[in-house]
Design an enzyme around this catalytic site. Structure first.
Site, short mmCIF file in Angstrom:
data_model
loop_
_atom_site.label_atom_id
_atom_site.label_comp_id
_atom_site.label_asym_id
_atom_site.label_seq_id
_atom_site.Cartn_x
_atom_site.Cartn_y
_atom_site.Cartn_z
N GLY A 1 9.76 128.24 70.52
CA GLY A 1 11.05 128.81 70.87
C GLY A 1 11.11 129.43 72.24
N ASN B 1 18.06 131.66 60.18
CA ASN B 1 16.64 132.03 60.03
C ASN B 1 16.44 133.52 60.20
OD1 ASN B 1 17.41 131.63 62.77
ND2 ASN B 1 15.28 131.44 63.40
N ASP C 1 19.80 126.48 72.65
CA ASP C 1 18.84 126.62 71.55
C ASP C 1 18.08 127.94 71.70
OD1 ASP C 1 17.73 125.86 69.15
OD2 ASP C 1 16.15 124.63 70.05
N ASN D 1 10.37 123.47 69.88
CA ASN D 1 10.53 122.47 68.82
C ASN D 1 11.96 121.94 68.83
OD1 ASN D 1 10.19 120.91 66.53
ND2 ASN D 1 10.42 122.62 65.10
#
Length: 416
Positions: A324, A95, A305, A278
């Protein structure tokens, strides 16, 4: 770099020195001797309090931002942060801008990681520009160094495209990463659907949003064969479905994020956007199911993450803030509060075997790929412990157990 690491307790169940205190001699990046006591001669020596050593850890999901979002984090500082947090390898999410969807961008991010102690392994996007319409150049990206293919935090809504992709990657033994979230069921939800969302007046995300896509993806995998990795699951039913799929012989693995294991939606009472992630933080029922899934082996990997977000996109209304949290720095200390040391080490190493096909052994003749830590120290994670450029941590002022000293990898010693 030539060094003798003194008085280190090895944590490696497959090793003859497991739970024994030894010295480790490393010459030019290779372990040349392990013994209760080694004469260091003219070698440098390293003494650290209550030092424990395991094979190096790998984080299976890391987002810095570079190229395109260097204001969030750079690869240079991000890899230094990863090293000081105990990770000798990271899987780098696509991303970025441009998206990592072709060979040239894979090569670019790898070039930015050259000469770092922590190795960066790009994940290539599954579809071009992560838009879900056309398959990316997966074969070329794997030849350039990509370890798997997935659109970060995006489900593939086109089931036929996912089917074709699963069939295609089998020609070169590729792995598809399939995030599970039905956007139409999620709707405008921002937190777990339940008592807390009702009390706070926030729109909820039902577990069904994850589970219905997971069920479809597992059916597709059963039809096509191949390898699929399900990242960051968050519900009890997801754990049950993956356990059933493995029992049927499907080649499926999965991960869970540290924050989904350690925190619940109860922390949302002050509408703090640091906790907007998420998939969302769920309630204690789902949290316990995830912990049980880790303990019984259903969940293969624990990831931080780590997702760096600039303050402008975090310090705003809860509904509008980006999802995030950063997590490299806090991962080990947070996990040891809820899980045994041997499980934490196993799950932080597991991605190396899944994605790199590397062992975690600490043996004479092997390249030194080591994480150094003290598993007993109690402390509290504060702003001073944040090494990332972005400060969006869900673990601020959270109690921790165990500190990371650093790593030895790529013939480099990095100590915090």
């Amino acid at each position: 770099m030539n060094i003798v690491i003194k008085n280190a307790t090895i944590v490696d169940a497959s090793n003859e020195f497991h739970q024994k205190q030894v010295d480790i001699k490393i010459e030019n990046g290779v372990i040349t001797e392990i013994a209760p006591e080694i004469n260091h001669g003219d070698f440098d020596t390293l003494f650290l309090e209550n030092l424990h050593i395991s094979g190096g850890w790998m984080d299976a999901s890391v987002s810095f931002g570079e190229p395109g979002f260097e204001d969030r984090e750079t690869i240079d500082n991000g890899l230094t942060t990863a090293a000081k947090s105990g990770f000798t390898h990271i899987a780098y999410q696509p991303n970025t801008s441009p998206v990592i969807d072709n060979q040239s961008v894979v090569s670019f991010v790898q070039s930015k990681a050259t000469h770092h102690a922590t190795s960066l392994h790009p994940i290539g996007a599954f579809t071009k520009n992560q838009e879900g319409n056309d398959l990316s150049e997966m074969f070329d990206m794997q030849n350039a160094g990509s370890i798997a293919f997935g659109d970060y935090k995006k489900s593939i809504t086109n089931a036929n495209l996912l089917k074709i992709g699963l069939q295609y990657v089998q020609d070169f033994n590729g792995t598809v990463i399939a995030f599970c979230n039905d956007a139409t069921i999620k709707g405008k939800g921002v937190v777990h659907e339940g008592i807390v969302s009702t009390k706070l007046g926030l729109k909820g995300i039902p577990p069904l949003a994850e589970e219905v896509v997971l069920a479809r993806n597992l059916f597709l995998l059963e039809y096509t064969g191949g390898k699929m990795h399900i990242p960051t699951i968050s519900t009890a039913q997801s754990v049950a479905m993956i356990k059933e799929a493995k029992a049927k012989g499907l080649n499926v693995t999965c991960s869970v994020a540290v924050h989904n294991l350690v925190l619940t939606d109860e922390v949302l009472s002050n509408f703090d956007t640091r906790f907007k992630v998420n998939p969302p933080l769920r309630n204690a029922f789902h949290q316990q199911a995830l912990i049980n899934g880790v303990l019984d082996g259903t969940i293969d990997v624990i990831t931080s993450d780590h997702c760096a977000i600039d303050i402008e996109h975090k310090k705003m209304e809860f509904d509008m803030a980006k999802d995030g949290t950063i997590g490299l720095e806090s991962a080990f200390g947070a996990l040891l509060e809820i899980l045994p040391l041997n499980i934490v080490i196993e799950k932080l190493q597991a991605a190396k075997h899944l994605f790199l096909k590397e062992s975690n052994g600490i043996k004479v003749g092997q390249k030194a790929d080591l994480t150094l830590f003290d598993p007993s120290k109690k402390w509290t994670f504060t702003k001073n412990d944040i090494l990332s450029k972005s400060k969006n941590t869900a673990f601020l002022n959270h109690p921790m157990k165990g500190v990371v000293y650093g790593i030895y990898h790529n013939n480099k010693l990095i100590i915090k």
